[in-house]
Design a protein around this motif. Structure first.
Motif, PDB file in Angstrom:
ATOM      1  N   ILE A 108       0.795  -1.227   0.020  1.00  0.00           N
ATOM      2  CA  ILE A 108      -0.147   0.189   0.060  1.00  0.00           C
ATOM      3  C   ILE A 108       0.754   1.335  -0.019  1.00  0.00           C
ATOM      4  O   ILE A 108       0.697   2.030  -0.726  1.00  0.00           O
ATOM      5  N   ILE A 109       1.852   1.528   1.101  1.00  0.00           N
ATOM      6  CA  ILE A 109       2.342   2.896   0.973  1.00  0.00           C
ATOM      7  C   ILE A 109       3.846   2.694   0.241  1.00  0.00           C
ATOM      8  O   ILE A 109       4.531   3.491   0.624  1.00  0.00           O
ATOM      9  N   GLY A 110       4.198   1.227   0.111  1.00  0.00           N
ATOM     10  CA  GLY A 110       5.448   1.076  -0.576  1.00  0.00           C
ATOM     11  C   GLY A 110       5.780   2.460  -1.779  1.00  0.00           C
ATOM     12  O   GLY A 110       5.022   2.469  -2.495  1.00  0.00           O
ATOM     13  N   GLY A 111       7.014   3.137  -1.676  1.00  0.00           N
ATOM     14  CA  GLY A 111       7.322   3.968  -2.657  1.00  0.00           C
ATOM     15  C   GLY A 111       7.166   5.593  -2.239  1.00  0.00           C
ATOM     16  O   GLY A 111       7.345   6.618  -2.898  1.00  0.00           O
ATOM     17  N   ASP A 112       6.123   5.613  -1.527  1.00  0.00           N
ATOM     18  CA  ASP A 112       5.593   6.947  -0.659  1.00  0.00           C
ATOM     19  C   ASP A 112       6.701   7.704   0.079  1.00  0.00           C
ATOM     20  O   ASP A 112       7.698   6.847   0.697  1.00  0.00           O
ATOM     21  N   TYR A 113       6.795   8.867   0.088  1.00  0.00           N
ATOM     22  CA  TYR A 113       7.863   9.627   0.873  1.00  0.00           C
ATOM     23  C   TYR A 113       7.126   9.559   2.220  1.00  0.00           C
ATOM     24  O   TYR A 113       5.819   9.839   2.487  1.00  0.00           O
ATOM     25  N   PHE A 114       8.017   9.247   3.227  1.00  0.00           N
ATOM     26  CA  PHE A 114       7.565   9.214   4.659  1.00  0.00           C
ATOM     27  C   PHE A 114       8.647   9.647   5.648  1.00  0.00           C
ATOM     28  O   PHE A 114       9.498   9.868   5.510  1.00  0.00           O
ATOM     29  N   THR A 115       7.668  10.458   6.475  1.00  0.00           N
ATOM     30  CA  THR A 115       8.743  11.188   7.695  1.00  0.00           C
ATOM     31  C   THR A 115       8.164  10.287   9.062  1.00  0.00           C
ATOM     32  O   THR A 115       7.107  10.215   9.337  1.00  0.00           O
ATOM     33  N   PHE A 116       9.140   9.997   9.882  1.00  0.00           N
ATOM     34  CA  PHE A 116       8.930   9.667  11.178  1.00  0.00           C
ATOM     35  C   PHE A 116       9.933  10.394  12.112  1.00  0.00           C
ATOM     36  O   PHE A 116      11.017  10.596  12.030  1.00  0.00           O
ATOM     37  N   PHE A 117       9.488  11.365  12.800  1.00  0.00           N
ATOM     38  CA  PHE A 117       7.943  11.362  13.413  1.00  0.00           C
ATOM     39  C   PHE A 117       7.337  12.658  12.990  1.00  0.00           C
ATOM     40  O   PHE A 117       7.782  13.736  12.933  1.00  0.00           O
ATOM     41  N   GLU A 118       6.357  12.557  12.238  1.00  0.00           N
ATOM     42  CA  GLU A 118       5.479  13.646  11.435  1.00  0.00           C
ATOM     43  C   GLU A 118       4.811  14.618  12.482  1.00  0.00           C
ATOM     44  O   GLU A 118       4.740  15.552  12.213  1.00  0.00           O
ATOM     45  N   PRO A 119       4.097  14.048  13.450  1.00  0.00           N
ATOM     46  CA  PRO A 119       3.297  14.936  14.182  1.00  0.00           C
ATOM     47  C   PRO A 119       4.074  16.333  14.828  1.00  0.00           C
ATOM     48  O   PRO A 119       5.276  16.051  15.360  1.00  0.00           O
ATOM     49  N   VAL A 120       3.476  17.415  14.953  1.00  0.00           N
ATOM     50  CA  VAL A 120       3.945  18.459  15.739  1.00  0.00           C
ATOM     51  C   VAL A 120       3.367  18.640  16.936  1.00  0.00           C
ATOM     52  O   VAL A 120       2.157  18.738  17.153  1.00  0.00           O
ATOM     53  N   PHE A 121       3.914  18.828  18.112  1.00  0.00           N
ATOM     54  CA  PHE A 121       3.366  18.867  19.410  1.00  0.00           C
ATOM     55  C   PHE A 121       3.790  19.943  20.324  1.00  0.00           C
ATOM     56  O   PHE A 121       4.769  20.829  19.741  1.00  0.00           O
ATOM     57  N   ASN A 122       3.541  20.016  21.646  1.00  0.00           N
ATOM     58  CA  ASN A 122       3.822  21.068  22.349  1.00  0.00           C
ATOM     59  C   ASN A 122       4.129  20.277  24.068  1.00  0.00           C
ATOM     60  O   ASN A 122       3.983  19.089  24.229  1.00  0.00           O
ATOM     61  N   VAL A 123       4.520  21.239  24.883  1.00  0.00           N
ATOM     62  CA  VAL A 123       4.865  20.522  26.300  1.00  0.00           C
ATOM     63  C   VAL A 123       3.547  20.007  26.737  1.00  0.00           C
ATOM     64  O   VAL A 123       3.585  18.921  27.585  1.00  0.00           O
ATOM     65  N   ALA A 124       2.617  20.439  26.540  1.00  0.00           N
ATOM     66  CA  ALA A 124       1.323  19.879  27.347  1.00  0.00           C
ATOM     67  C   ALA A 124       0.930  18.489  26.642  1.00  0.00           C
ATOM     68  O   ALA A 124       0.574  17.550  27.263  1.00  0.00           O
ATOM     69  N   ASP A 125       1.228  18.334  25.490  1.00  0.00           N
ATOM     70  CA  ASP A 125       1.003  17.052  24.899  1.00  0.00           C
ATOM     71  C   ASP A 125       2.035  16.026  25.471  1.00  0.00           C
ATOM     72  O   ASP A 125       1.518  14.997  25.702  1.00  0.00           O
ATOM     73  N   MET A 126       3.322  16.645  25.537  1.00  0.00           N
ATOM     74  CA  MET A 126       4.156  15.662  26.083  1.00  0.00           C
ATOM     75  C   MET A 126       3.526  15.063  27.481  1.00  0.00           C
ATOM     76  O   MET A 126       3.762  14.015  27.800  1.00  0.00           O
ATOM     77  N   ALA A 127       3.107  15.917  28.461  1.00  0.00           N
ATOM     78  CA  ALA A 127       2.971  15.672  29.916  1.00  0.00           C
ATOM     79  C   ALA A 127       1.517  14.740  29.633  1.00  0.00           C
ATOM     80  O   ALA A 127       1.712  13.815  30.409  1.00  0.00           O
ATOM     81  N   ILE A 128       0.580  15.094  28.717  1.00  0.00           N
ATOM     82  CA  ILE A 128      -0.437  14.135  28.641  1.00  0.00           C
ATOM     83  C   ILE A 128      -0.110  12.978  28.267  1.00  0.00           C
ATOM     84  O   ILE A 128      -0.481  11.681  28.752  1.00  0.00           O
TER      85      ILE A 128
END
Length: 214
Positions: A167-187
């Motif tokens: 399915i995703i073979g050949g696609d451009y991929f980024t690990f780790f894609e999400p952007v987050f903040n300090v609050a997200d890290m705490a949760i």
């Protein structure tokens, strides 16, 4: 851990979270970025919905984005009140420290993002092609319709996936894609602690329930 120490932890996390968001909002235009390392960037984005950029209106037909945003913010407020009650009750019952710390982290993170959602729309003007002004004559939106500020980005690996992957073979991929903040890290840290140390966190509660039933 006492309730006083848990409250101090919450205040520290809230200060770090809100100071970092205030700095980004007043020094970066939307989508500005600074590459600290090849695998770590400061990237300013704003989240108008739930986790991973999804929106409540994506799942409920016939509801506008603004109504969905308001409903989500109110739900978060109710949820954080419930988490606060859980924290106070656990501290008074002298529950394991791991449980109290985890709840405090989740509470601080949830409250940090609620502050954005409730107040940022009136505290700042928009960040499109400009650096936002704090307490402008007119904010970018109304009360309860603010956007959550995110800035931590860890693109540890970027490249094209092998063709043999289904399915995703050949696609451009980024690990780790999400952007987050300090609050997200705490949760995330709080939830992770409850999952990993589940037996240790809830062992005392199980013993108390067992003793009451005997």
């Amino acid at each position: 851990m006492t309730l006083k120490k848990a409250t101090l932890l919450i205040i520290i996390i809230l200060l770090i979270d809100q100071i970092s968001k205030f700095y980004i909002k007043t020094h970066f235009a939307l989508h500005d970025r600074i590459e600290v390392f090849s695998w770590f960037q400061i990237l300013f984005v704003e989240n108008d919905g739930m986790a991973w950029g999804t929106k409540l209106s994506d799942f409920i037909s016939g509801i506008s984005d603004r109504t969905a945003k308001l409903a989500l913010t109110i739900f978060r407020i109710v949820a954080v009140i419930g988490i606060g009650y859980w924290l106070v009750t656990s501290a008074r019952r002298k529950s394991p420290n791991i449980l109290i710390v985890a709840i405090a982290l989740i509470f601080a993170g949830a409250l940090g993002n609620i502050i954005d959602s409730v107040f940022y729309g009136i505290l700042f003007d928009d960040s499109y092609s400009q650096v936002a002004t704090f307490i402008p004559k007119q904010g970018y939106d109304t009360l309860f319709h603010g956007k959550v500020v995110d800035m931590l980005h860890f693109p540890i690996w970027q490249g094209f996936l092998p063709q043999w992957i289904p399915i995703i073979g050949g696609d451009y991929f980024t690990f780790f894609e999400p952007v987050f903040n300090v609050a997200d890290m705490a949760i995330s840290s709080g939830i992770g602690m409850l999952i990993v140390f589940n037996k240790k966190a809830f062992h005392q509660e199980e013993l108390e329930e067992t003793s009451k039933s005997v």
